[in-house]
Design a protein around this motif. Structure first.
Motif, PDB file in Angstrom:
ATOM      1  N   UNK A 170       0.828  -1.220   0.000  1.00  0.00           N
ATOM      2  CA  UNK A 170       0.000   0.000   0.000  1.00  0.00           C
ATOM      3  C   UNK A 170       0.857   1.262   0.000  1.00  0.00           C
ATOM      4  N   UNK A 171       0.230   2.372  -0.424  1.00  0.00           N
ATOM      5  CA  UNK A 171       0.953   3.647  -0.468  1.00  0.00           C
ATOM      6  C   UNK A 171       1.337   4.134   0.917  1.00  0.00           C
ATOM      7  N   UNK A 172       0.603   3.687   1.929  1.00  0.00           N
ATOM      8  CA  UNK A 172       0.897   4.132   3.303  1.00  0.00           C
ATOM      9  C   UNK A 172       2.065   3.385   3.928  1.00  0.00           C
ATOM     10  N   UNK A 225      13.570  -2.225   7.800  1.00  0.00           N
ATOM     11  CA  UNK A 225      12.409  -1.746   8.543  1.00  0.00           C
ATOM     12  C   UNK A 225      11.302  -1.365   7.563  1.00  0.00           C
ATOM     13  N   UNK A 226      10.066  -1.809   7.885  1.00  0.00           N
ATOM     14  CA  UNK A 226       8.890  -1.458   7.095  1.00  0.00           C
ATOM     15  C   UNK A 226       8.022  -0.533   7.940  1.00  0.00           C
ATOM     16  N   UNK A 227       7.863   0.712   7.497  1.00  0.00           N
ATOM     17  CA  UNK A 227       7.109   1.711   8.237  1.00  0.00           C
ATOM     18  C   UNK A 227       5.690   1.794   7.679  1.00  0.00           C
ATOM     19  N   UNK A 228       4.688   1.819   8.578  1.00  0.00           N
ATOM     20  CA  UNK A 228       3.287   1.972   8.196  1.00  0.00           C
ATOM     21  C   UNK A 228       2.792   3.285   8.786  1.00  0.00           C
ATOM     22  N   UNK A 229       2.586   4.294   7.896  1.00  0.00           N
ATOM     23  CA  UNK A 229       2.158   5.611   8.389  1.00  0.00           C
ATOM     24  C   UNK A 229       0.782   5.534   9.039  1.00  0.00           C
ATOM     25  N   UNK A 230      -0.175   4.875   8.351  1.00  0.00           N
ATOM     26  CA  UNK A 230      -1.524   4.733   8.882  1.00  0.00           C
ATOM     27  C   UNK A 230      -2.072   3.380   8.445  1.00  0.00           C
ATOM     28  N   UNK A 231      -2.569   2.628   9.410  1.00  0.00           N
ATOM     29  CA  UNK A 231      -3.081   1.295   9.115  1.00  0.00           C
ATOM     30  C   UNK A 231      -4.459   1.408   8.461  1.00  0.00           C
ATOM     31  N   UNK A 232      -4.637   0.728   7.329  1.00  0.00           N
ATOM     32  CA  UNK A 232      -5.948   0.641   6.691  1.00  0.00           C
ATOM     33  C   UNK A 232      -6.181  -0.807   6.258  1.00  0.00           C
ATOM     34  N   UNK A 233      -7.309  -1.058   5.604  1.00  0.00           N
ATOM     35  CA  UNK A 233      -7.667  -2.424   5.253  1.00  0.00           C
ATOM     36  C   UNK A 233      -6.701  -3.054   4.260  1.00  0.00           C
ATOM     37  N   UNK A 234      -5.939  -2.257   3.532  1.00  0.00           N
ATOM     38  CA  UNK A 234      -5.010  -2.814   2.556  1.00  0.00           C
ATOM     39  C   UNK A 234      -3.805  -3.481   3.232  1.00  0.00           C
TER      40      UNK A 234
END
Length: 464
Positions: free
Chosen positions: A266-268, A275-284
């Motif tokens: 996902x784009x987020x 390291x894998x950064x997730x800015x905002x968790x969504x359904x994707x």
């Protein structure tokens, strides 16, 4: 014959006075020079030295004569310095073949020949080395470390010390210069857990030990794990991340993040090295994420299944101390409840024992003698003493006998007052009881009988 004996008698003190001074044993180093001294001591006896000669294995090496001077057979290898009573042999360049017995022979007049023997030992200090042998992890036992002691004389001894399960083999080679080279290999089944472990080579030479530690080098593909998922990724959560931990030999160089089904991230989501950064968790993000790590030997991967929740889990905690405290508290509460229940049950049993469980019906018992009518009391009147159900009937006694009976009745009332409490205890223990004899019966004491459970009952009473 007489003259020969006379000469021998004259020569004995002379022979005893002669003395050859040499070193019994000397040690030289291979490739260096060494001197072997020889001195004649006449101990004050007048005699003349005519010749001093050095030999090895019956081979003449060098000779000194006061009359003819010094003579050396091989001037490239030997030299001789002398005086009228001594001669010192110089060996210029020691070889292993120079080891052996050297004889200094002195000829005197009139004393004759005397000898002194020196043993020459040739040693060579070895060159020690040790190294790890890089190998690839596998299932077959191979050498993983080598220890060598080269060009030593006498040969060295090599042993190993290690906490790893393995063994070693040792070989010895004879060199052309008379020295020895000893090589020992430490072997084991190479696994990635043995990488960076240490084995120790011990080389013993001439009563000395050289201890050489060796760090093993076992090469293997990366070992990969993913950390950071706490099972509480929910929609709109900010700042979540996954970390790809990997180690290998050689060191990992490339980290690749992807999904298990091949769909793009996902784009987020942003990947930077491991390291894998997730800015905002969504359904994707609700997918299986894979981290693949590569080094010179190959690639390996690990995956993490991510479950995205609608809302955050409440009261979630990973505090082991709090969990342990809750468990202990629960156990204490259960123990307390068990104690309370036990006390209540025990009290209920005692109360039930005191109250009894009888529900007697009224009965009337009598005999041919004057008597009263007694009835059982209902449960509500259990605490009251037993009493007659009606007035006493006329017994037909004379007035005088009635007065005596009245006096006896007063005494019985006193006696009954003391017995009321005993009667109540007996009543509580064995249930309602009706006596067949009045209290003034002289056989009352003999009427009672003790039971095995501690209670007392009457032999003539009737129990319901």
């Amino acid at each position: 014959m007489y003259r020969l004996c006379s000469v021998l008698l004259l020569l004995c003190p002379v022979l005893q006075a002669q003395e050859i001074n040499v070193n019994e044993k000397v040690t030289g180093t291979l490739g260096q020079q060494i001197t072997l001294p020889c001195t004649f001591n006449n101990n004050g006896v007048d005699m003349q030295v005519t010749q001093i000669m050095w030999m090895k294995d019956s081979t003449n090496l060098a000779t000194y004569s006061p009359q003819f001077g010094i003579h050396v057979q091989n001037k490239n290898d030997f030299n001789l310095t002398a005086s009228p009573s001594s001669a010192t042999l110089l060996i210029k360049l020691l070889r292993a073949s120079d080891e052996g017995n050297y004889i200094c022979e002195v000829t005197t007049f009139p004393g004759g020949n005397r000898r002194g023997i020196t043993y020459l030992s040739v040693k060579a200090e070895p060159r020690n080395s040790a190294e790890a042998l890089p190998v690839i992890a596998g299932d077959i036992e191979v050498p993983v470390a080598k220890c060598a002691s080269a060009n030593g004389r006498p040969p060295s001894q090599i042993t190993w010390r290690s906490t790893l399960p393995g063994n070693f083999d040792t070989t010895m080679n004879n060199n052309t210069d008379g020295t020895y080279t000893v090589v020992s290999n430490y072997k084991l089944v190479p696994t990635w857990t043995a990488d960076k472990q240490e084995v120790i080579c011990i080389i013993s030479y001439d009563s000395k030990e050289s201890v050489i530690p060796i760090t093993l080098s076992i090469q293997y593909s990366p070992i990969v794990t993913i950390e950071g998922y706490d099972n509480n990724w929910y929609l709109k959560r900010l700042g979540a991340s996954l970390t790809c931990n990997a180690h290998g030999n050689p060191q990992p160089t490339v980290y690749t993040w992807k999904t298990a089904d091949g769909s793009p991230l996902p784009n987020t989501v942003k990947a930077k090295d491991n390291v894998l950064y997730v800015d905002e968790v969504d359904e994707r993000v609700n997918t299986t994420i894979v981290c693949e790590v590569t080094n010179a030997l190959g690639s390996r991967a690990s995956q993490q299944e991510v479950l995205v929740r609608e809302r955050a889990l409440e009261n979630q905690t990973n505090n082991a101390g709090a969990i342990a405290g809750g468990v202990i508290g629960g156990v204490l509460v259960l123990l307390l409840l068990a104690a309370v229940i036990f006390i209540l049950i025990r009290r209920g049993g005692v109360h039930k024992k005191e109250r009894g469980s009888y529900n007697p019906k009224p009965r009337i018992f009598g005999s041919g003698k004057p008597s009263q009518e007694f009835t059982y009391q209902d449960d509500s009147e259990m605490g009251k003493p037993l009493k007659a159900s009606g007035p006493l009937r006329d017994s037909g006694l004379s007035p005088s006998l009635a007065e005596e009976e009245e006096d006896e009745s007063e005494e019985r009332m006193k006696y009954n007052v003391l017995e009321d409490d005993d009667e109540e205890e007996k009543f509580n223990e064995v249930g309602p009881m009706l006596q067949l004899r009045p209290h003034h019966d002289p056989y009352l004491d003999d009427d009672m009988e003790s039971q095995t459970d501690g209670s007392i009952i009457s032999r003539t009473a009737v129990y319901v």
